[in-house]
Write a protein that holds these residues in place. Structure first.
Motif, PDB file in Angstrom:
ATOM      1  N   UNK A  26       0.806  -1.215   0.000  1.00 20.54           N
ATOM      2  CA  UNK A  26       0.000   0.000   0.000  1.00 20.54           C
ATOM      3  C   UNK A  26       0.843   1.271   0.000  1.00 20.54           C
ATOM      4  N   UNK A  27       2.171   1.136   0.183  1.00 24.09           N
ATOM      5  CA  UNK A  27       3.058   2.295   0.123  1.00 24.09           C
ATOM      6  C   UNK A  27       3.792   2.384  -1.213  1.00 24.09           C
ATOM      7  N   UNK A  28       3.518   1.430  -2.110  1.00 23.08           N
ATOM      8  CA  UNK A  28       4.157   1.426  -3.420  1.00 23.08           C
ATOM      9  C   UNK A  28       3.229   2.009  -4.469  1.00 23.08           C
ATOM     10  N   UNK A  29       3.804   2.735  -5.417  1.00 26.30           N
ATOM     11  CA  UNK A  29       3.012   3.339  -6.483  1.00 26.30           C
ATOM     12  C   UNK A  29       3.828   3.365  -7.769  1.00 26.30           C
ATOM     13  N   UNK A  30       3.296   2.716  -8.820  1.00 24.29           N
ATOM     14  CA  UNK A  30       4.004   2.688 -10.095  1.00 24.29           C
ATOM     15  C   UNK A  30       3.032   2.865 -11.254  1.00 24.29           C
ATOM     16  N   UNK A  31       1.968   3.600 -11.025  1.00 25.99           N
ATOM     17  CA  UNK A  31       0.977   3.810 -12.066  1.00 25.99           C
ATOM     18  C   UNK A  31       1.134   5.185 -12.684  1.00 25.99           C
ATOM     19  N   UNK A  32       0.547   5.348 -13.866  1.00 28.88           N
ATOM     20  CA  UNK A  32       0.617   6.612 -14.567  1.00 28.88           C
ATOM     21  C   UNK A  32       1.692   6.584 -15.637  1.00 28.88           C
TER      22      UNK A  32
END
Length: 390
Positions: free
Chosen positions: A380-386
């Motif tokens: 939930x602390x990872x973000x690799x979208x966009x």
């Protein structure tokens, strides 16, 4: 009448074929005497070799020994050449490594200061992409659509973190993140580099993250362009067309090989709804693709690719004092495989004295706390979208 003093011998003349006096033999007799045959038989080897086999011919008997001698001599001639070739194969790559390492630009980025974090688990790189145009001609500036601004600002701030266990991580720090900067108060994080260069940026990032930065690497516009062209371009797959005149970018959707100018436009463009947050996704994905291409057999085993790539790397990269080419090679090797890519979580947008910014939130502190303890980051602390890269 016989002459005075002469008296004929009073013995009969020898009769031909008759008995001969003992111990005498005619001068014209052929073959050895029995005594000589007996003596010769003791001094000469038997004609049959003494083992019942027929005697060896003129080229036999001694044939095996010369063959072994020739073989040993041939081995003695080959061995020195083998050792010379082995030394060349070993020494040449090592010599080239030290030669190119000596050409790297270096800066005092990792200076000591009061309160600097002690060693933390794993190895952490700070990777900076700048908009420096110092090494570009006017023709190159026009080609790359870089503009004519002086100085250098950070378009890219990343952490490459190699944990003691688990997958390596490539972490983007948004340049609009609003943080305390030593001696300056609070500003967007890219102001640290703009005002104080690598040394102040390293200190700012270490204060924010609590991580000790072990290595530093920096690359400008022109160097990035040359690195991409040196490996023959990098294939990227875009899920949307990209058109950004400010970055000189015009790309169609789908998979395509990007040259240096196109790649630079891709990592620079902010023509997205979320601007910098989407740009950093493209930057991470392109950097991992470039690392994979640069460490592939198609480049490493092809001198027409390898040497331009090495020349481009050492001419365009700046590293910290104490960093070496083999450290960069190890980083490229680690990032070419299965890598976790993410953006540092923030507390959301806020308006500051520097304009629209991103706040540091509790999720930001939690994210870096896991890294400091050498633990895996929760999903939930990872973000690799966009971004635009598939």
């Amino acid at each position: 009448m016989a002459p005075d003093g002469y008296a004929p011998r009073q013995e009969p003349e020898p009769v031909p074929g008759g008995p001969r006096p003992a111990g005498r033999r005619p001068a014209d007799a052929r073959g050895p005497s029995p005594a000589e045959r007996s003596a010769g038989s003791r001094s000469r080897r038997p004609r049959d070799g003494g083992d019942g086999r027929p005697p060896a011919g003129p080229d036999q008997g001694s044939a095996k020994k010369p063959k072994k001698v020739r073989h040993r001599r041939r081995k003695r001639r080959i061995l020195p050449w083998f050792l010379v070739i082995l030394l060349v194969l070993v020494i040449t790559p090592v010599g080239l490594m030290f030669y190119y390492d000596s050409k790297l630009h270096r800066t005092d980025a990792l200076a000591s200061y009061s309160g600097r974090p002690s060693n933390t688990p794993g190895t952490t790189w700070l990777i900076v992409g700048t908009d420096s145009r110092a090494d570009l001609s006017q023709a190159q500036k026009d080609k790359l659509a870089t503009g004519d601004s002086d100085g250098a600002r950070t378009d890219t701030i990343m952490l490459a973190h190699l944990p003691p266990r688990g997958k390596p991580m490539l972490i983007s720090i948004p340049r609009d993140l609003y943080v305390p900067i030593p001696g300056m108060g609070s500003h967007k994080i890219n102001a640290a580099f703009n005002e104080g260069g690598p040394k102040l940026l390293v200190q700012t990032v270490e204060n924010l993250t609590g991580l000790r930065i072990d290595h530093y690497a920096e690359i400008g516009f022109g160097g990035f362009d040359r690195l991409v062209d040196a490996v023959g371009g990098v294939t990227m797959c875009l899920d949307q067309p990209l058109h950004d005149p400010k970055a000189g970018l015009h790309l169609k959707a789908g998979c395509q090989k990007l040259n240096g100018a196109q790649a630079l436009g891709l990592v620079r463009t902010r023509a997205f709804p979320n601007a910098d947050l989407e740009r950093v996704v493209n930057q991470r994905k392109f950097l991992t693709a470039l690392m994979h291409k640069g460490s592939s057999p198609g480049v490493l085993l092809n001198p027409f690719r390898l040497f331009p790539f090495l020349n481009g790397a050492v001419d365009s990269l700046t590293v910290a004092e104490g960093d070496h080419l083999w450290n960069l090679a190890w980083l490229a090797y680690k990032l070419r495989g299965d890598t976790i890519t993410t953006t540092v979580p923030t507390g959301g947008p806020e308006y500051t004295d520097d304009g629209d910014s991103l706040a540091v939130g509790q999720s930001t502190h939690d994210f870096f706390d896991y890294l400091r303890r050498g633990q895996s980051i929760p999903a939930d602390l990872l973000s690799d979208t966009g971004g635009a890269v598939s």
